[in-house]
Design a protein around this motif. Structure first.
Motif, mmCIF file in Angstrom:
data_model
loop_
_atom_site.group_PDB
_atom_site.id
_atom_site.type_symbol
_atom_site.label_atom_id
_atom_site.label_comp_id
_atom_site.label_asym_id
_atom_site.label_seq_id
_atom_site.Cartn_x
_atom_site.Cartn_y
_atom_site.Cartn_z
ATOM 1 N N MET A 141 -2.800 12.726 -25.321
ATOM 2 C CA MET A 141 -3.940 12.998 -26.194
ATOM 3 C C MET A 141 -3.958 12.170 -27.485
ATOM 4 N N HIS A 142 -2.765 11.945 -28.101
ATOM 5 C CA HIS A 142 -2.736 11.270 -29.404
ATOM 6 C C HIS A 142 -2.974 9.778 -29.291
ATOM 7 N N LEU A 143 -2.885 9.265 -28.065
ATOM 8 C CA LEU A 143 -3.242 7.857 -27.857
ATOM 9 C C LEU A 143 -4.492 7.891 -26.986
ATOM 10 N N ARG A 144 -5.653 7.996 -27.661
ATOM 11 C CA ARG A 144 -6.902 8.244 -26.917
ATOM 12 C C ARG A 144 -7.171 7.180 -25.862
ATOM 13 N N GLN A 145 -6.732 5.909 -26.161
ATOM 14 C CA GLN A 145 -6.967 4.829 -25.205
ATOM 15 C C GLN A 145 -6.355 5.177 -23.844
ATOM 16 N N ALA A 185 -12.622 14.914 -21.886
ATOM 17 C CA ALA A 185 -12.594 13.676 -22.680
ATOM 18 C C ALA A 185 -13.158 13.934 -24.072
ATOM 19 N N THR A 186 -14.261 14.706 -24.115
ATOM 20 C CA THR A 186 -14.862 15.009 -25.420
ATOM 21 C C THR A 186 -13.858 15.766 -26.304
ATOM 22 N N LEU A 187 -13.208 16.767 -25.683
ATOM 23 C CA LEU A 187 -12.242 17.555 -26.465
ATOM 24 C C LEU A 187 -11.102 16.677 -26.991
ATOM 25 N N ILE A 188 -10.631 15.795 -26.114
ATOM 26 C CA ILE A 188 -9.515 14.923 -26.523
ATOM 27 C C ILE A 188 -9.933 13.986 -27.648
ATOM 28 N N ARG A 193 -9.549 12.491 -33.254
ATOM 29 C CA ARG A 193 -10.167 12.153 -34.541
ATOM 30 C C ARG A 193 -9.544 13.007 -35.660
ATOM 31 N N ASP A 194 -9.381 14.309 -35.354
ATOM 32 C CA ASP A 194 -8.757 15.197 -36.339
ATOM 33 C C ASP A 194 -7.339 14.736 -36.673
ATOM 34 N N VAL A 199 -3.564 12.212 -40.430
ATOM 35 C CA VAL A 199 -2.586 11.177 -40.781
ATOM 36 C C VAL A 199 -3.016 10.449 -42.062
ATOM 37 N N VAL A 200 -4.328 10.118 -42.135
ATOM 38 C CA VAL A 200 -4.833 9.430 -43.331
ATOM 39 C C VAL A 200 -4.596 10.309 -44.560
ATOM 40 N N GLN A 201 -4.904 11.586 -44.392
ATOM 41 C CA GLN A 201 -4.735 12.544 -45.490
ATOM 42 C C GLN A 201 -3.276 12.595 -45.952
ATOM 43 N N GLU A 202 -2.395 12.664 -44.962
ATOM 44 C CA GLU A 202 -0.959 12.743 -45.250
ATOM 45 C C GLU A 202 -0.500 11.501 -45.992
#
Ligand code: C2E
Ligand code: CA
Ligand code: CA
Length: 659
Positions: A141-145, A185-188, A193-194, A199-202
């Protein structure tokens, strides 16, 4: 279209923080994914052992097992390793590239079983492909590609296969699978994105934290250094002493605290201005740091013109003395600055831990005491805190303690010492001298308890008690006899104290012109401007001013005429030497003639013998005070003596000379 698909599948290297987070997440999930794949494969292979060929049931699962072990062990090995950004990007790209292979193996291998077995086994195969794909996509999931590629490749291959069968149920399954794939796919994509957002926030928070930390470090540095000289400041110095105290607890190591005080700094500031003063301080810091090894000695500026040395491996007392002497010597070298140059000196006070004191604050106090002692006694000679100082402190603190608890009205009294007027042959006035009989300590010398009262801030109250007692006696004295009263330096710092004394005399009904206040030169020089104000105030009230102990302090005949005074009292040290050397006689002669020129009175103090008395008379002395004429008398004796004197007006008390 192709371009946006390509950019969707690309792993960008500028997203290093995101890539790292992806890699960490994959590291945790990929072993799990292989575990599920293998379990599911073995289930299918197991149920098809008798129907399907060995290549499908044994060889391919074995290859997948081998591949899984290799991949998992790589991930496990890298778990706690510091990896470069390049390696991580490369590894993620590799995973993306491997995903279509995995998807093809999963769907191809699963569907290959379709030609063997019965209806239940077909259902198992479809179930295997669906469940395994969704679980694997979830793990990726964390690597959407990768997740997308897996979902769509498997869905496409499987759906095409099912639809091409032209069986109604299988086509329904294909439709079902396509819909679920889209939803999944939509859920993933959403959760990825979240994840990226998090990560950006962190990253932002981490940056902020780093900024705050460096700001904090800078604040700490500023809080611990002296901004002018760059040396450690008082706070840092104390903290380092604390560290040495802790070190002592571990290994009994000793250390020495030395306090250095510049002599003559204030005049540089006053005469050349603050920039020159700053230069002196900076040069002092440079000289001191240049003199010692920073590992052995911490140099600090403790405030104003006071510096501190923390000597970590002090050696014997003589070695420390040598170090302090070297420092003082260095500070005696001429200071040069833009506005001019100046010669200063320094005084040092030292205390050794734990010999002099076993706590930081006590050690500091004792070094300070040694410095004070050095200033008082042997200017510019370093002084080590000693047992003698300890005894003095003990005596002083006992004295201060007793004074604090003293019943001043009861324990304090005044004696009076007459001043002889040679011309008229009788007493001109009397000087009040303080007496304290402490029930615990016995009789204490006035110079000692006056100083103690100044130290503990009791001098104002004590002076008022003594003055009230003196005035209460003096108002009963006959005629125009004067009362001399000693003022301490602190009474000269503002007009408040003197105003209270004047109002006491006023209330007692003693005429102001019968009052003389005695002050020392050094007290006047202490705070020249406010002293002048006080002196002018005294004289404008009608009372008089005498300079006491003249010749011991500043001793400049030149400034005497600038002072608003009525009488000069020559210190008894001159009279002591009078019969021994002619120089003293010359000095006394010139003081007497100076007073005559200025038309002020001159009292010669400390006349003890006939010889001294005769000499003072020869030199033209008019007013004489000393044991020769009379010792200080109790109030009762004074009264009696003055009574007799008034009646006879012939012979002053205890004297053969004036009789
Ligand atoms: P001082 O003002 O110079 O007082 C004179 C001191 O010399 C007195 O000592 C006195 O007893 C002593 N003295 C007088 N004649 C002779 C003499 O012929 N030979 C010798 N050797 N000494 C003589 P005392 O009473 O012990 O006072 C010492 C100092 O204490 C005074 O010196 C004064 O500075 C201070 N003091 C005394 N009373 C007071 C006070 O009420 N207020 C303040 N602020 N200081 C006081
Ligand atoms: Ca006096
Ligand atoms: Ca005196």
């Amino acid at each position: 279209m192709l371009h946006s698909l390509k950019s969707f599948l690309a792993v960008r290297e500028d997203d290093s923080e995101l890539n790292r987070a992806r890699y960490r997440a994959l590291n945790r999930q990929i072993p799990l994914m292989y575990g599920i794949i293998l379990i599911n494969m073995f289930m299918v292979a197991g149920t098809h052992l008798s129907t399907a060929p060995v290549v499908l049931t044994m060889v391919i699962p074995a290859i997948v097992l081998f591949f899984s072990i290799v991949r998992t062990s790589i991930h496990l090995r890298n778990r706690n390793k510091p990896l470069s950004d390049d390696y991580i990007t490369h590894s993620l790209r590799k995973t993306v590239l491997q995903t279509p292979v995995l998807a093809l193996v999963l769907s191809g291998w699963g569907l290959a079983f379709y030609q063997y077995g019965n209806a239940e086994q077909h259902a198992q195969v479809v179930f295997f492909i669906g469940v395994t794909t969704f679980v694997c996509a979830f793990c990726l999931m964390h690597l959407r590609q990768s997740a997308m590629m897996l979902l769509f490749v498997v869905a496409a291959v499987t759906c095409i296969f099912l639809v091409s069968s032209r069986q109604f149920v299988l086509m329904a399954i294909a439709l079902n699978m396509a819909v679920i794939t889209l939803v999944f796919a939509t859920l993933i994509l959403r959760s990825e994105r979240d994840f990226a957002h998090m990560v950006v926030q962190e990253k932002r928070q981490k940056k902020q934290h780093i900024r705050l930390k460096s700001l904090n470090d800078e604040n700490k540095r500023l809080a611990n250094t002296d901004s002018l000289t760059g040396l450690a400041n008082r706070r840092q110095f104390l903290a380092e002493i604390d560290r040495c105290v802790l070190q002592h607890e571990r290994d009994s190591s000793e250390f020495v605290v030395a306090l250095l005080d510049l002599d003559g700094f204030k005049p540089v500031n006053d005469v050349f201005g603050h920039p020159a003063g700053d230069q002196v301080l900076i040069q002092t810091a440079d000289r001191l740091t240049g003199l010692f090894d920073a590992q052995q000695v911490t140099v600090a500026r403790l405030g104003g013109d006071e510096f501190g040395l923390l000597i970590r491996t002090p050696g014997a007392d003589e070695d420390v003395m040598a170090m302090a002497n070297a420092a003082c010597q260095k500070l005696r070298e001429t200071y040069r600055f833009e506005e001019g140059s100046a010669n200063l000196s320094a005084t040092a006070g030292m205390a050794r831990f734990p010999a002099a004191a076993n706590t930081r604050s006590l050690l500091f106090d004792r070094a300070d005491y040694a410095l004070y002692f050095a200033k008082q006694n042997s200017k510019s000679e370093p002084v080590f805190f000693s047992h003698e100082h300890e005894r003095l402190i003990f005596a002083n603190s006992a004295l201060e303690q007793a004074l604090r608890h003293a019943d001043l009205e009861k324990e304090m009294s005044v004696e009076f010492q007459p001043v002889l007027d040679l011309e008229r042959g009788h007493t001109k006035g009397l000087e009040a001298l303080a007496r304290w009989y402490s029930p615990t300590l016995g009789r204490i010398r006035p110079d000692l308890f006056i100083k103690a009262a100044e130290n503990i801030g009791m001098i104002g109250r004590l002076t008022e008690v003594l003055f009230r007692k003196a005035v209460a006696e003096a108002r009963h004295w006959p005629g125009e006899l004067t009362l001399s009263f000693n003022l301490s330096a602190t009474s000269l710092t503002s007009t408040g104290p003197i105003m209270r004394l004047l109002s006491i005399a006023d209330q007692a009904g003693l005429p102001m012109n019968r009052l003389i206040f005695e002050i020392t030169e050094s007290a006047v020089m202490n705070d020249f401007d406010s002293s002048m104000e006080v002196l002018n105030h005294i004289r404008s009230s009608g009372a008089h001013v005498a300079i006491d102990d003249f010749g011991t302090g500043f001793s400049s005949l030149a400034y005497v005429h600038r002072l608003p005074i009525d009488i000069l009292k020559v210190d008894r040290s001159f009279i002591r030497d009078l019969t021994l050397n002619s120089r003293s006689a010359n000095v006394l002669r010139s003081i007497l003639s100076l007073c005559e020129n200025l038309e002020i009175g001159c009292i010669v103090e400390g006349v003890e013998t006939q010889e001294q008395f005769d000499l003072v008379c020869d030199l033209g002395g008019q007013l004489i005070q000393g044991y020769y004429y009379s010792k200080p008398l109790s109030a009762g004796d004074t009264h009696m003596v003055l009574q007799i004197e008034a009646e006879t007006r012939l012979s002053p008390p205890g004297s053969q000379a004036a009789g």
